[in-house]
Design a protein around this motif. Structure first.
Motif, PDB file in Angstrom:
ATOM      1  N   SER A  13     -95.987  29.732  97.889  1.00  0.00           N
ATOM      2  CA  SER A  13     -97.305  30.459  97.130  1.00  0.00           C
ATOM      3  C   SER A  13     -97.816  31.539  97.974  1.00  0.00           C
ATOM      4  CB  SER A  13     -98.355  29.312  97.337  1.00  0.00           C
ATOM      5  OG  SER A  13     -98.438  28.915  98.336  1.00  0.00           O
ATOM      6  N   SER A  14     -97.309  31.785  99.159  1.00  0.00           N
ATOM      7  CA  SER A  14     -97.781  33.041  99.877  1.00  0.00           C
ATOM      8  C   SER A  14     -97.127  34.362  99.513  1.00  0.00           C
ATOM      9  CB  SER A  14     -97.840  32.861 101.438  1.00  0.00           C
ATOM     10  OG  SER A  14     -96.368  32.760 101.599  1.00  0.00           O
ATOM     11  N   PHE A  15     -96.025  34.314  98.755  1.00  0.00           N
ATOM     12  CA  PHE A  15     -95.468  35.569  98.277  1.00  0.00           C
ATOM     13  C   PHE A  15     -96.465  36.498  97.798  1.00  0.00           C
ATOM     14  CE2 PHE A  15     -92.319  37.553  95.119  1.00  0.00           C
ATOM     15  CZ  PHE A  15     -91.767  38.213  96.156  1.00  0.00           C
ATOM     16  N   SER A  16     -96.405  37.749  98.207  1.00  0.00           N
ATOM     17  CA  SER A  16     -97.347  38.673  97.762  1.00  0.00           C
ATOM     18  C   SER A  16     -97.462  38.921  96.483  1.00  0.00           C
ATOM     19  CB  SER A  16     -96.863  40.105  98.586  1.00  0.00           C
ATOM     20  OG  SER A  16     -95.518  40.531  98.101  1.00  0.00           O
ATOM     21  N   GLU A  17     -96.427  38.893  95.463  1.00  0.00           N
ATOM     22  CA  GLU A  17     -96.463  38.910  94.055  1.00  0.00           C
ATOM     23  C   GLU A  17     -97.409  37.988  93.512  1.00  0.00           C
ATOM     24  OE1 GLU A  17     -93.710  42.297  93.904  1.00  0.00           O
ATOM     25  OE2 GLU A  17     -95.246  41.562  95.259  1.00  0.00           O
ATOM     26  N   TYR A  18     -97.796  36.809  94.247  1.00  0.00           N
ATOM     27  CA  TYR A  18     -98.238  35.928  93.587  1.00  0.00           C
ATOM     28  C   TYR A  18     -99.651  35.811  93.776  1.00  0.00           C
ATOM     29  CZ  TYR A  18     -93.490  33.780  93.140  1.00  0.00           C
ATOM     30  OH  TYR A  18     -92.198  33.615  92.806  1.00  0.00           O
ATOM     31  N   ARG A  19     -99.981  36.615  94.643  1.00  0.00           N
ATOM     32  CA  ARG A  19    -101.707  36.812  95.141  1.00  0.00           C
ATOM     33  C   ARG A  19    -102.486  37.121  94.415  1.00  0.00           C
ATOM     34  NH1 ARG A  19    -100.842  38.245 101.706  1.00  0.00           N
ATOM     35  NH2 ARG A  19     -98.763  36.972 101.934  1.00  0.00           N
ATOM     36  N   GLY A  20    -103.723  36.504  94.429  1.00  0.00           N
ATOM     37  CA  GLY A  20    -104.777  36.895  93.209  1.00  0.00           C
ATOM     38  C   GLY A  20    -105.951  37.646  93.439  1.00  0.00           C
ATOM     39  N   GLU A  21    -105.819  38.450  94.574  1.00  0.00           N
ATOM     40  CA  GLU A  21    -106.883  39.232  94.906  1.00  0.00           C
ATOM     41  C   GLU A  21    -107.262  39.898  93.828  1.00  0.00           C
ATOM     42  OE1 GLU A  21    -107.571  42.732  98.237  1.00  0.00           O
ATOM     43  OE2 GLU A  21    -106.362  41.319  98.935  1.00  0.00           O
ATOM     44  N   ASN A  22    -106.435  40.824  93.313  1.00  0.00           N
ATOM     45  CA  ASN A  22    -106.992  42.064  92.371  1.00  0.00           C
ATOM     46  C   ASN A  22    -107.448  41.296  90.975  1.00  0.00           C
ATOM     47  OD1 ASN A  22    -106.148  44.205  93.866  1.00  0.00           O
ATOM     48  ND2 ASN A  22    -105.376  45.344  92.197  1.00  0.00           N
ATOM     49  N   LEU A  23    -106.904  40.170  90.465  1.00  0.00           N
ATOM     50  CA  LEU A  23    -107.314  39.433  89.318  1.00  0.00           C
ATOM     51  C   LEU A  23    -108.927  38.950  89.777  1.00  0.00           C
ATOM     52  CD1 LEU A  23    -104.462  37.615  87.846  1.00  0.00           C
ATOM     53  CD2 LEU A  23    -105.214  39.849  87.424  1.00  0.00           C
ATOM     54  N   ALA A  24    -108.918  38.525  91.009  1.00  0.00           N
ATOM     55  CA  ALA A  24    -110.318  37.941  91.271  1.00  0.00           C
ATOM     56  C   ALA A  24    -111.174  38.938  91.116  1.00  0.00           C
ATOM     57  CB  ALA A  24    -110.357  37.334  92.713  1.00  0.00           C
TER      58      ALA A  24
ATOM     59  N   PHE B 157    -101.856  29.142  89.075  1.00  0.00           N
ATOM     60  CA  PHE B 157    -100.355  29.658  88.861  1.00  0.00           C
ATOM     61  C   PHE B 157     -99.500  28.924  89.524  1.00  0.00           C
ATOM     62  CE2 PHE B 157     -97.182  32.272  90.438  1.00  0.00           C
ATOM     63  CZ  PHE B 157     -96.705  33.011  89.515  1.00  0.00           C
ATOM     64  N   ILE B 158     -98.153  28.807  89.067  1.00  0.00           N
ATOM     65  CA  ILE B 158     -97.272  27.740  89.526  1.00  0.00           C
ATOM     66  C   ILE B 158     -96.044  28.947  89.961  1.00  0.00           C
ATOM     67  CG2 ILE B 158     -95.680  25.566  89.292  1.00  0.00           C
ATOM     68  CD1 ILE B 158     -97.655  24.919  86.988  1.00  0.00           C
ATOM     69  N   HIS B 159     -95.860  28.704  91.022  1.00  0.00           N
ATOM     70  CA  HIS B 159     -94.638  29.732  91.468  1.00  0.00           C
ATOM     71  C   HIS B 159     -93.242  29.236  90.981  1.00  0.00           C
ATOM     72  CE1 HIS B 159     -92.516  27.479  94.580  1.00  0.00           C
ATOM     73  NE2 HIS B 159     -93.665  27.016  95.042  1.00  0.00           N
ATOM     74  N   GLY B 160     -92.417  30.416  90.944  1.00  0.00           N
ATOM     75  CA  GLY B 160     -91.121  29.986  90.291  1.00  0.00           C
ATOM     76  C   GLY B 160     -89.979  29.879  91.718  1.00  0.00           C
ATOM     77  N   GLY B 161     -88.690  29.744  91.377  1.00  0.00           N
ATOM     78  CA  GLY B 161     -87.667  29.485  92.259  1.00  0.00           C
ATOM     79  C   GLY B 161     -86.673  28.642  91.860  1.00  0.00           C
ATOM     80  N   SER B 162     -86.363  28.271  90.492  1.00  0.00           N
ATOM     81  CA  SER B 162     -85.626  27.295  90.227  1.00  0.00           C
ATOM     82  C   SER B 162     -85.520  25.947  90.803  1.00  0.00           C
ATOM     83  CB  SER B 162     -83.879  27.744  90.744  1.00  0.00           C
ATOM     84  OG  SER B 162     -83.841  28.903  90.003  1.00  0.00           O
ATOM     85  N   LEU B 163     -87.012  25.390  91.022  1.00  0.00           N
ATOM     86  CA  LEU B 163     -87.555  24.348  91.314  1.00  0.00           C
ATOM     87  C   LEU B 163     -86.743  23.996  92.857  1.00  0.00           C
ATOM     88  CD1 LEU B 163     -87.602  22.398  88.249  1.00  0.00           C
ATOM     89  CD2 LEU B 163     -89.328  23.591  89.271  1.00  0.00           C
ATOM     90  N   THR B 164     -86.180  24.937  93.590  1.00  0.00           N
ATOM     91  CA  THR B 164     -85.429  24.703  94.785  1.00  0.00           C
ATOM     92  C   THR B 164     -86.007  25.580  95.914  1.00  0.00           C
ATOM     93  OG1 THR B 164     -83.585  26.318  94.277  1.00  0.00           O
ATOM     94  CG2 THR B 164     -83.408  24.041  93.660  1.00  0.00           C
ATOM     95  N   SER B 165     -86.803  26.639  95.592  1.00  0.00           N
ATOM     96  CA  SER B 165     -87.159  27.346  96.664  1.00  0.00           C
ATOM     97  C   SER B 165     -88.458  28.311  96.058  1.00  0.00           C
ATOM     98  CB  SER B 165     -86.018  28.624  96.995  1.00  0.00           C
ATOM     99  OG  SER B 165     -85.851  29.382  95.931  1.00  0.00           O
ATOM    100  N   GLY B 166     -89.048  29.022  96.731  1.00  0.00           N
ATOM    101  CA  GLY B 166     -90.252  29.667  96.491  1.00  0.00           C
ATOM    102  C   GLY B 166     -91.433  29.244  97.510  1.00  0.00           C
TER     103      GLY B 166
END
Length: 611
Positions: free
Chosen positions: A231-242, A220-229
């Motif tokens: 990988s620790s953001f809670s919405e990007y975490r993969g616990e449930n999918l794992a 997964f590649i996070h967003g943020g207009s290539l200026t911010s963002g």
């Protein structure tokens, strides 16, 4: 007279205490919004108690002036407490568990690591694994270099710092949570700021606990207009999918001026004559690292699906056309952005424009050479006003305009799941008032000589504003303009992407997310916590229908990662998109196939793109 004087003094004291209490509440609100430490709270509470005790016990000099002086002093104490208790910078723990259990040792190319278990020990999390050398000093604006090896066992139990980026104050961040996400929580556990650094090329892995073999991988590649963002953001975490049997990887990459500045001197320095795509090259380096090391975690390098949202989806598009990424993944998921139009609308620019912004960066800092810029601190350089927020055709990472690669059928993905949300553009246009005059001007900018055709298709009053936030600047044509911006900036790229894939007879699945909810609604990024299983982190903002939809979306996503087909037992049928079957799957209280809401806008955009 004496009684009246005593009465006035008593009333003055009461009023004074009320003012102190109100002032303290304001102070406490600022401390909470600013995520200040307990030191600030203690100072304000002690000062308030002292001033109240002073008022109760004193017998003289309780006139208006002394009260005014004391109140002024109290405000000064609040300001001092705010400054003295500023939240410290720290790295975010990989799991929300106190003293989590440590995993067994895993060996990667660079050395041995351990991770930590989640609360119910169903998932192992490895956070902050270096996948490339820190891009600092002489390596600033260089292609990513291999990570250094280490001795001993590296504890990978905290997320790495977010990539260097401009940061709002914590008060502003909290107000954004309140007004935008509507999920701000009063807590004394989050009184810190997430660390930020130019040294940020690290990745995170979520895997099912225990022995795993040949598991599919979601990259997964996070967003943020290539200026911010980050990988620790809670919405990007993969616990449930794992928990559903796949491995999830996300990571940090260089952003803004560090990731996307283009410069002729930098191109001449590079063995590959590349410049302007350093963040994209980081993404490719992370993808290569996963290919080489994921087997150590039980993953199958031949079963990698790349995914991203917003600028992350644009980046997915770039990987799909990059010759450097060929053979590194098989499927792609793209949410709310893409670069397939002839002239992409989002996070993409032509090479000359990129070089011009690079020149502006040099001029802004009075730099005569790239080495002059390298001598600047990251904290100073990130303040540049030049626009370094887009990828470009550098002839290396991206060889040509992306649509040309698709027309040739040389794109890398074997199957695609992609789509957009109902109110994509609303949050980008909050502070703009749009009446008929502004609406027509905006249409002219978007469509040129076809602006009148767009106005006829979407006249004022045809699409009222669906949501109004407290900070919303409306206008008689705001709803129509937001709708058209959403279709042009976001939906159109997915339409073109899906058309290209269908023409190649490759599986493509097209969706439309329109679910209302208590947080991000169907704004840009509103689908993220549903698809990646993170609603539970903000459970009070969602109801049973939201959790049911999230389970459905997670199942689709996981099925697609496993097989390239999102369909499965118990799920509503998601029909492949083809030249004949152009319906989308709508994610709402009911999941069903529908006609594309922008079907009459696309032909207008097509003509505008070709004028």
């Amino acid at each position: 007279m004496k009684k009246d004087k005593e009465k006035r003094k008593k009333m003055g004291s009461v009023f004074y205490i009320i003012v102190l209490v109100i002032a303290s509440l304001v102070g406490f609100a600022l401390l909470e919004l600013g995520k200040n430490t307990l030191l600030g709270w203690g100072i304000v509470i002690a000062a308030l108690a002292g001033l109240i005790v002073f008022e109760v016990l004193k017998t003289k000099n309780n006139g208006f002036l002394i009260h005014l002086l004391l109140v002024a002093s109290f405000f000064g104490i609040i300001a001092g407490a705010f400054a003295l208790s500023a939240p410290p910078y720290k790295r975010v723990p990989a799991v929300d568990v106190k003293n989590p259990e440590v995993t067994e040792v895993v060996s990667v190319n660079e050395g041995d690591i351990t991770g930590v278990f989640n609360e119910d020990k169903s998932v192992e999390v490895y956070a902050g694994i270096p996948y490339a050398a820190p891009p600092v000093g002489e390596l600033r604006w260089k292609e990513p270099q291999p990570a250094e090896k280490w001795e001993g066992v590296k504890a990978c139990d905290t997320f790495a710092p977010m990539s260097m980026q401009k940061q709002d104050s914590e008060i502003m961040n909290s107000l954004t949570q309140i007004v935008g996400y509507r999920n701000f929580k009063i807590s004394l556990k989050d009184n810190y700021r997430e660390a930020v650094s130019e040294d940020s090329l690290y990745l995170n892995i979520w895997k099912p606990a225990g022995e795993v073999k040949d598991a599919p991988v979601l990259f997964f590649i996070h967003g943020g207009s290539l200026t911010s963002g980050h990988s620790s953001f809670s919405e990007y975490r993969g616990e449930n999918l794992a928990k559903k049997g796949i491995i999830v990887v996300n990571f940090g990459y260089r952003l803004n001026v560090f990731g996307y500045m283009a410069n002729e001197e930098l191109a001449s320095e590079s063995e590959n004559k590349t410049t302007g795509n350093y963040g994209l090259l980081d993404q490719i380096a992370a993808l290569k690292w996963v290919n080489e090391n994921i087997a150590s975690f039980g993953g199958d390098a031949s079963k990698i699906t790349i995914a991203g949202e917003s600028a992350g989806a644009s980046s997915v598009g770039a990987l799909c056309v990059s010759p450097l990424a060929k053979g590194l993944f098989r499927y792609a998921i793209a949410e709310s952005s893409g670069i397939t139009p002839k002239t992409p609308y989002h996070t993409f620019r032509n090479y000359n424009d990129a070089l011009e912004q690079g020149r502006k960066t040099m001029e802004e800092f009075g730099a005569k050479s790239v080495d002059d810029l390298r001598k600047l601190s990251a904290e100073e350089l990130v303040k540049t006003t030049a626009n370094n927020s887009a990828m470009t055709v550098d002839g290396y990472a991206i060889a040509e305009q992306p649509y040309l690669t698709y027309e040739k059928g040389e794109n890398n993905e074997q199957a695609l799941l992609n789509g957009y949300n109902a109110n994509e553009a609303d949050v980008f246009n909050l502070f703009t008032e749009v009446n008929e005059k502004e609406y027509k001007e905006g249409l002219n900018t978007l469509f040129g000589k076809y602006a009148d055709e767009a106005f006829e298709a979407y006249p004022v009053g045809s699409h009222p504003l669906e949501y109004e936030l407290a900070v919303e600047k409306g206008g008689s044509a705001k709803g129509e303009y937001n709708h058209i911006l959403g279709g042009t900036w976001f939906a159109y790229s997915h339409k073109k992407w899906s058309d290209y894939m269908a023409a190649q007879e490759k599986p493509v699945y097209f969706y439309y997310f329109s679910k209302d909810n208590g947080s991000l609604r169907s704004y840009h990024a509103g689908e993220m916590p549903y698809a990646y299983g993170n609603l539970w982190r903000h459970g009070d903002k969602y109801d049973d229908s939201d959790f049911a939809l999230s389970e459905t979306m997670q199942s689709y996503w996981v099925n697609f990662v496993k097989t390239g087909n999102p369909n499965g037992n118990g799920l509503p049928q998601w029909n492949k998109y083809t030249a004949e079957q152009t319906k989308l799957l709508q994610f709402d209280n009911e999941v069903k196939m529908i006609d594309d809401p922008y079907s009459k806008l696309y032909p207008i955009i097509d003509k505008a793109q070709n004028q």
